[in-house]
Design a protein around this motif. Structure first.
Motif, PDB file in Angstrom:
ATOM      1  N   UNK A  42       0.844  -1.199   0.000  1.00 14.50           N
ATOM      2  CA  UNK A  42       0.000   0.000   0.000  1.00 14.50           C
ATOM      3  C   UNK A  42       0.877   1.247   0.000  1.00 14.50           C
ATOM      4  N   UNK A  43       2.008   1.184   0.669  1.00  9.88           N
ATOM      5  CA  UNK A  43       2.939   2.321   0.704  1.00  9.88           C
ATOM      6  C   UNK A  43       3.448   2.652  -0.699  1.00  9.88           C
ATOM      7  N   UNK A  44       3.658   1.636  -1.532  1.00  5.47           N
ATOM      8  CA  UNK A  44       4.086   1.875  -2.922  1.00  5.47           C
ATOM      9  C   UNK A  44       3.008   2.648  -3.674  1.00  5.47           C
ATOM     10  N   UNK A  45       1.750   2.277  -3.460  1.00 12.71           N
ATOM     11  CA  UNK A  45       0.642   2.987  -4.112  1.00 12.71           C
ATOM     12  C   UNK A  45       0.589   4.432  -3.624  1.00 12.71           C
ATOM     13  N   UNK A  46       0.746   4.622  -2.320  1.00 12.27           N
ATOM     14  CA  UNK A  46       0.743   5.975  -1.764  1.00 12.27           C
ATOM     15  C   UNK A  46       1.852   6.825  -2.376  1.00 12.27           C
ATOM     16  N   UNK A  47       3.050   6.237  -2.475  1.00 16.32           N
ATOM     17  CA  UNK A  47       4.198   6.958  -3.040  1.00 16.32           C
ATOM     18  C   UNK A  47       3.943   7.303  -4.509  1.00 16.32           C
ATOM     19  N   UNK A  48       3.437   6.339  -5.252  1.00 19.77           N
ATOM     20  CA  UNK A  48       3.155   6.538  -6.675  1.00 19.77           C
ATOM     21  C   UNK A  48       2.125   7.657  -6.869  1.00 19.77           C
ATOM     22  N   UNK A  49       1.041   7.600  -6.108  1.00 19.72           N
ATOM     23  CA  UNK A  49      -0.024   8.591  -6.263  1.00 19.72           C
ATOM     24  C   UNK A  49       0.376   9.965  -5.729  1.00 19.72           C
ATOM     25  N   UNK A  50       1.347  10.010  -4.834  1.00 24.30           N
ATOM     26  CA  UNK A  50       1.841  11.291  -4.322  1.00 24.30           C
ATOM     27  C   UNK A  50       2.907  11.902  -5.221  1.00 24.30           C
ATOM     28  N   UNK A  51       3.236  11.235  -6.323  1.00 30.43           N
ATOM     29  CA  UNK A  51       4.236  11.767  -7.245  1.00 30.43           C
ATOM     30  C   UNK A  51       5.653  11.400  -6.870  1.00 30.43           C
ATOM     31  N   UNK A  52       5.804  10.395  -6.010  1.00 32.52           N
ATOM     32  CA  UNK A  52       7.138   9.932  -5.635  1.00 32.52           C
ATOM     33  C   UNK A  52       7.648   8.922  -6.642  1.00 32.52           C
ATOM     34  N   UNK A  53       8.875   8.495  -6.438  1.00 30.81           N
ATOM     35  CA  UNK A  53       9.448   7.517  -7.363  1.00 30.81           C
ATOM     36  C   UNK A  53       9.192   6.105  -6.848  1.00 30.81           C
ATOM     37  N   UNK A  54       8.994   5.197  -7.787  1.00 33.69           N
ATOM     38  CA  UNK A  54       8.807   3.780  -7.486  1.00 33.69           C
ATOM     39  C   UNK A  54       9.645   2.981  -8.471  1.00 33.69           C
ATOM     40  N   UNK A  55       9.875   1.735  -8.145  1.00 35.82           N
ATOM     41  CA  UNK A  55      10.627   0.875  -9.052  1.00 35.82           C
ATOM     42  C   UNK A  55       9.811   0.623 -10.313  1.00 35.82           C
ATOM     43  N   UNK A  56      10.500   0.480 -11.422  1.00 36.51           N
ATOM     44  CA  UNK A  56       9.829   0.265 -12.705  1.00 36.51           C
ATOM     45  C   UNK A  56       8.993  -1.021 -12.666  1.00 36.51           C
ATOM     46  N   UNK A  57       9.497  -2.059 -12.017  1.00 34.91           N
ATOM     47  CA  UNK A  57       8.748  -3.317 -11.925  1.00 34.91           C
ATOM     48  C   UNK A  57       7.417  -3.090 -11.201  1.00 34.91           C
ATOM     49  N   UNK A  58       7.421  -2.263 -10.169  1.00 36.43           N
ATOM     50  CA  UNK A  58       6.178  -1.971  -9.452  1.00 36.43           C
ATOM     51  C   UNK A  58       5.235  -1.136 -10.309  1.00 36.43           C
ATOM     52  N   UNK A  59       5.784  -0.234 -11.095  1.00 37.67           N
ATOM     53  CA  UNK A  59       4.961   0.555 -12.011  1.00 37.67           C
ATOM     54  C   UNK A  59       4.279  -0.361 -13.031  1.00 37.67           C
ATOM     55  N   UNK A  60       5.019  -1.315 -13.558  1.00 32.72           N
ATOM     56  CA  UNK A  60       4.460  -2.267 -14.523  1.00 32.72           C
ATOM     57  C   UNK A  60       3.328  -3.057 -13.872  1.00 32.72           C
ATOM     58  N   UNK A  61       3.524  -3.501 -12.644  1.00 30.71           N
ATOM     59  CA  UNK A  61       2.481  -4.252 -11.931  1.00 30.71           C
ATOM     60  C   UNK A  61       1.222  -3.403 -11.744  1.00 30.71           C
ATOM     61  N   UNK A  62       1.419  -2.137 -11.403  1.00 31.81           N
ATOM     62  CA  UNK A  62       0.282  -1.243 -11.195  1.00 31.81           C
ATOM     63  C   UNK A  62      -0.467  -0.987 -12.499  1.00 31.81           C
ATOM     64  N   UNK A  63       0.261  -0.742 -13.563  1.00 36.96           N
ATOM     65  CA  UNK A  63      -0.383  -0.523 -14.859  1.00 36.96           C
ATOM     66  C   UNK A  63      -1.148  -1.768 -15.306  1.00 36.96           C
ATOM     67  N   UNK A  64      -0.578  -2.941 -15.058  1.00 38.34           N
ATOM     68  CA  UNK A  64      -1.257  -4.192 -15.415  1.00 38.34           C
ATOM     69  C   UNK A  64      -2.550  -4.341 -14.607  1.00 38.34           C
ATOM     70  N   UNK A  65      -2.500  -4.029 -13.311  1.00 37.39           N
ATOM     71  CA  UNK A  65      -3.679  -4.148 -12.455  1.00 37.39           C
ATOM     72  C   UNK A  65      -4.794  -3.194 -12.887  1.00 37.39           C
ATOM     73  N   UNK A  66      -4.420  -2.063 -13.477  1.00 35.51           N
ATOM     74  CA  UNK A  66      -5.412  -1.105 -13.967  1.00 35.51           C
ATOM     75  C   UNK A  66      -5.864  -1.411 -15.399  1.00 35.51           C
TER      76      UNK A  66
END
Length: 116
Positions: A42-66
């Motif tokens: 959940x912290x990764x989602x919070x960081x992503x939505x707050x405009x923070x940086x996340x690992x590319x692999x986590x970004x791919x997972x989030x885009x896939x989930x959406x």
């Protein structure tokens, strides 16, 4: 906001986070549900939505989930072959990049001929 080459990194990340939040809310998911479906914290989602940086692999997972992973294909499209190169290669056999391993048909590798 339109993201351009003149947009600062922080502004681009903030806009990206806003868009991710919007996409999540459109699907009616909480941050916890989104995190679980993406397989991230959940912290990764919070960081992503707050405009923070996340690992590319986590970004791919989030885009896939959406259901928006194909957006990456538009982000960095595959480079098409150069038409001039295609014309020059037309009718020619492909050359090997390493002439020292060219097969002469006899099963022996090519050599310079000055070996002793």
């Amino acid at each position: 906001m339109k993201i351009t080459n003149l947009t600062t990194d922080d502004a681009a990340l903030a806009e990206f986070g806003r868009r991710m939040t919007e996409a999540r809310l459109t699907q009616g998911k909480t941050q916890a549900q989104f995190a679980q479906s993406a397989g991230v914290s959940k912290r990764t989602i919070e960081r992503l939505e707050d405009g923070g940086s996340v690992q590319v692999a986590n970004l791919v997972r989030c885009l896939r989930a959406l259901g928006k992973l194909e957006g990456l294909d538009r982000l960095v499209p595959e480079t098409p072959p150069n038409p001039i190169d295609l014309l020059e290669r037309q009718g020619k056999a492909r050359q090997r990049a390493r002439p020292d391993i060219v097969d002469d048909g006899a099963g022996t590798p090519w050599t310079w001929g000055d070996e002793t």
